[in-house]
Design a protein around this motif. Structure first.
Motif, PDB file in Angstrom:
ATOM      1  N   GLY A 184       0.776  -1.231   0.000  1.00 10.09           N
ATOM      2  CA  GLY A 184       0.000   0.000   0.000  1.00 10.09           C
ATOM      3  C   GLY A 184       0.807   1.281   0.000  1.00 10.09           C
ATOM      4  N   ARG A 185       2.103   1.183  -0.010  1.00 10.86           N
ATOM      5  CA  ARG A 185       2.985   2.358  -0.039  1.00 10.86           C
ATOM      6  C   ARG A 185       3.653   2.451  -1.404  1.00 10.86           C
ATOM      7  N   THR A 186       3.896   3.684  -1.855  1.00 19.91           N
ATOM      8  CA  THR A 186       4.522   3.896  -3.155  1.00 19.91           C
ATOM      9  C   THR A 186       5.604   4.964  -3.052  1.00 19.91           C
ATOM     10  N   GLY A 187       6.639   4.781  -3.826  1.00 21.39           N
ATOM     11  CA  GLY A 187       7.695   5.785  -3.919  1.00 21.39           C
ATOM     12  C   GLY A 187       8.282   5.773  -5.315  1.00 21.39           C
ATOM     13  N   GLU A 188       8.908   6.871  -5.710  1.00 15.59           N
ATOM     14  CA  GLU A 188       9.558   6.913  -7.013  1.00 15.59           C
ATOM     15  C   GLU A 188      10.770   7.823  -6.968  1.00 15.59           C
ATOM     16  N   VAL A 189      11.746   7.508  -7.819  1.00 16.72           N
ATOM     17  CA  VAL A 189      12.976   8.293  -7.916  1.00 16.72           C
ATOM     18  C   VAL A 189      13.407   8.333  -9.370  1.00 16.72           C
ATOM     19  N   PRO A 190      14.116   9.390  -9.763  1.00 15.66           N
ATOM     20  CA  PRO A 190      14.665   9.436 -11.118  1.00 15.66           C
ATOM     21  C   PRO A 190      15.878   8.520 -11.240  1.00 15.66           C
ATOM     22  N   PHE A 191      16.170   8.128 -12.461  1.00 16.29           N
ATOM     23  CA  PHE A 191      17.354   7.306 -12.721  1.00 16.29           C
ATOM     24  C   PHE A 191      17.952   7.710 -14.055  1.00 16.29           C
ATOM     25  N   SER A 192      19.204   7.333 -14.261  1.00 17.92           N
ATOM     26  CA  SER A 192      19.876   7.522 -15.535  1.00 17.92           C
ATOM     27  C   SER A 192      20.762   6.322 -15.805  1.00 17.92           C
ATOM     28  N   THR A 193      20.745   5.848 -17.037  1.00 17.25           N
ATOM     29  CA  THR A 193      21.634   4.751 -17.409  1.00 17.25           C
ATOM     30  C   THR A 193      22.739   5.239 -18.348  1.00 17.25           C
ATOM     31  N   GLY A 194      23.051   6.523 -18.241  1.00 16.53           N
ATOM     32  CA  GLY A 194      24.148   7.087 -19.013  1.00 16.53           C
ATOM     33  C   GLY A 194      25.494   6.810 -18.374  1.00 16.53           C
ATOM     34  N   ASP A 195      26.541   7.402 -18.918  1.00 12.48           N
ATOM     35  CA  ASP A 195      27.901   7.142 -18.450  1.00 12.48           C
ATOM     36  C   ASP A 195      28.120   7.562 -17.002  1.00 12.48           C
ATOM     37  N   ASP A 196      27.338   8.531 -16.517  1.00 10.81           N
ATOM     38  CA  ASP A 196      27.487   8.984 -15.140  1.00 10.81           C
ATOM     39  C   ASP A 196      26.349   8.494 -14.247  1.00 10.81           C
ATOM     40  N   GLY A 197      25.644   7.464 -14.693  1.00 11.00           N
ATOM     41  CA  GLY A 197      24.509   6.954 -13.931  1.00 11.00           C
ATOM     42  C   GLY A 197      24.919   6.126 -12.730  1.00 11.00           C
ATOM     43  N   ALA A 198      24.110   6.178 -11.672  1.00 13.46           N
ATOM     44  CA  ALA A 198      24.321   5.347 -10.485  1.00 13.46           C
ATOM     45  C   ALA A 198      23.772   3.956 -10.740  1.00 13.46           C
ATOM     46  N   THR A 199      24.504   2.938 -10.314  1.00 14.17           N
ATOM     47  CA  THR A 199      24.011   1.562 -10.421  1.00 14.17           C
ATOM     48  C   THR A 199      23.289   1.124  -9.156  1.00 14.17           C
ATOM     49  N   CYS A 200      23.256   2.000  -8.175  1.00 12.49           N
ATOM     50  CA  CYS A 200      22.660   1.700  -6.870  1.00 12.49           C
ATOM     51  C   CYS A 200      21.766   2.874  -6.481  1.00 12.49           C
ATOM     52  N   LEU A 201      20.465   2.615  -6.263  1.00  7.89           N
ATOM     53  CA  LEU A 201      19.535   3.645  -5.838  1.00  7.89           C
ATOM     54  C   LEU A 201      18.964   3.265  -4.483  1.00  7.89           C
ATOM     55  N   THR A 202      19.229   4.112  -3.491  1.00 12.94           N
ATOM     56  CA  THR A 202      18.755   3.842  -2.127  1.00 12.94           C
ATOM     57  C   THR A 202      17.924   5.009  -1.596  1.00 12.94           C
ATOM     58  N   THR A 203      17.410   5.841  -2.499  1.00 13.02           N
ATOM     59  CA  THR A 203      16.660   7.023  -2.106  1.00 13.02           C
ATOM     60  C   THR A 203      15.157   6.871  -2.341  1.00 13.02           C
ATOM     61  N   LEU A 204      14.697   5.686  -2.698  1.00 14.74           N
ATOM     62  CA  LEU A 204      13.285   5.484  -2.978  1.00 14.74           C
ATOM     63  C   LEU A 204      12.551   5.125  -1.678  1.00 14.74           C
ATOM     64  N   GLN A 205      11.878   6.092  -1.098  1.00 15.68           N
ATOM     65  CA  GLN A 205      11.155   5.884   0.149  1.00 15.68           C
ATOM     66  C   GLN A 205       9.695   5.576  -0.130  1.00 15.68           C
ATOM     67  N   LEU A 206       9.191   4.531   0.478  1.00 23.29           N
ATOM     68  CA  LEU A 206       7.793   4.137   0.349  1.00 23.29           C
ATOM     69  C   LEU A 206       6.957   4.884   1.380  1.00 23.29           C
TER      70      LEU A 206
END
Length: 207
Positions: A184-206
């Motif tokens: 019942g909780r939702t969260g969203e974060v931006p991402f990028s798969t470019g050369d400077d993109g993060a492979t780890c996202l830990t900022t998505l809060q539900l």
């Protein structure tokens, strides 16, 4: 292309993309030093399927993509304690006390691992397959990945692994949004798969 680099043990320390747990609201997207940094000399040679480092951790015969998926599914005592494994944009870095092994990843694919959280998260930029630990383990989640045009790249029901992450292969050079829903909780974060993109996202809060 695979290459093996023999470095000082200090190189192991810079491969980890995750730090100890931090409370929500702290900076959780810090860029880390470049992999393989060492004050000592290094030498290179072609890596093979019988490379000692791969053999030591039962990874021989696996493609780099398979190694990532295998290690990212482990948690707790199942993780190899002496192995550091860092996912970068275009390569997988493996390291232990004996040296460092660099494995190239597919040019058209990008591995993104996301740790949704409710109360606690940690800093991460390059995903560490053997040290990162998210808050929610074994949690049923619905994952939707949209590009900036609003087109759906991925829409799946998944379960967070023992490390609290959901890993996914995405196309390279895309920007968009990751949305996760759980209990019942939702969260969203931006991402990028470019050369400077993060492979780890830990900022998505539900919430």
């Amino acid at each position: 292309m695979r290459r093996r680099t023999i470095t000082m043990v200090t190189a192991v320390l810079v491969l980890a993309g995750c730090s100890s747990g931090t409370t929500a609201g702290e900076d959780a997207n810090e860029t880390l030093p470049a992999a393989g940094t060492s004050t000592g000399a290094s030498a290179s040679e072609e890596a093979s399927a019988d490379d000692p480092l791969l053999l030591a951790y039962d990874l021989a015969g696996m493609e780099p993509t398979e190694i990532i998926e295998h290690l990212d599914a482990l948690g707790g005592a199942e993780r190899p304690a002496d192995l550091m494994a860092s996912v970068r944009v275009d390569e997988l870095l493996l390291s232990d006390a004996s040296g460092e092994l660099t494995l190239a990843l597919p040019e058209d694919r990008f591995y993104l691992s996301v740790a949704p959280y409710v109360d606690q998260t940690h800093e991460c930029f390059y995903h560490s397959l053997t040290t990162c630990q998210g808050e929610l383990t074994g949690e049923a989640v619905e994952v939707t990945v949209l590009d900036d045009a609003g087109d759906v790249i991925l829409n799946e029901e998944r379960t967070t692994a023992e490390n609290g992450f959901v890993g996914m292969w995405l196309p390279r050079d895309v920007e968009g949004t990751v949305r996760i829903t759980a209990d019942g909780r939702t969260g969203e974060v931006p991402f990028s798969t470019g050369d400077d993109g993060a492979t780890c996202l830990t900022t998505l809060q539900l919430a």
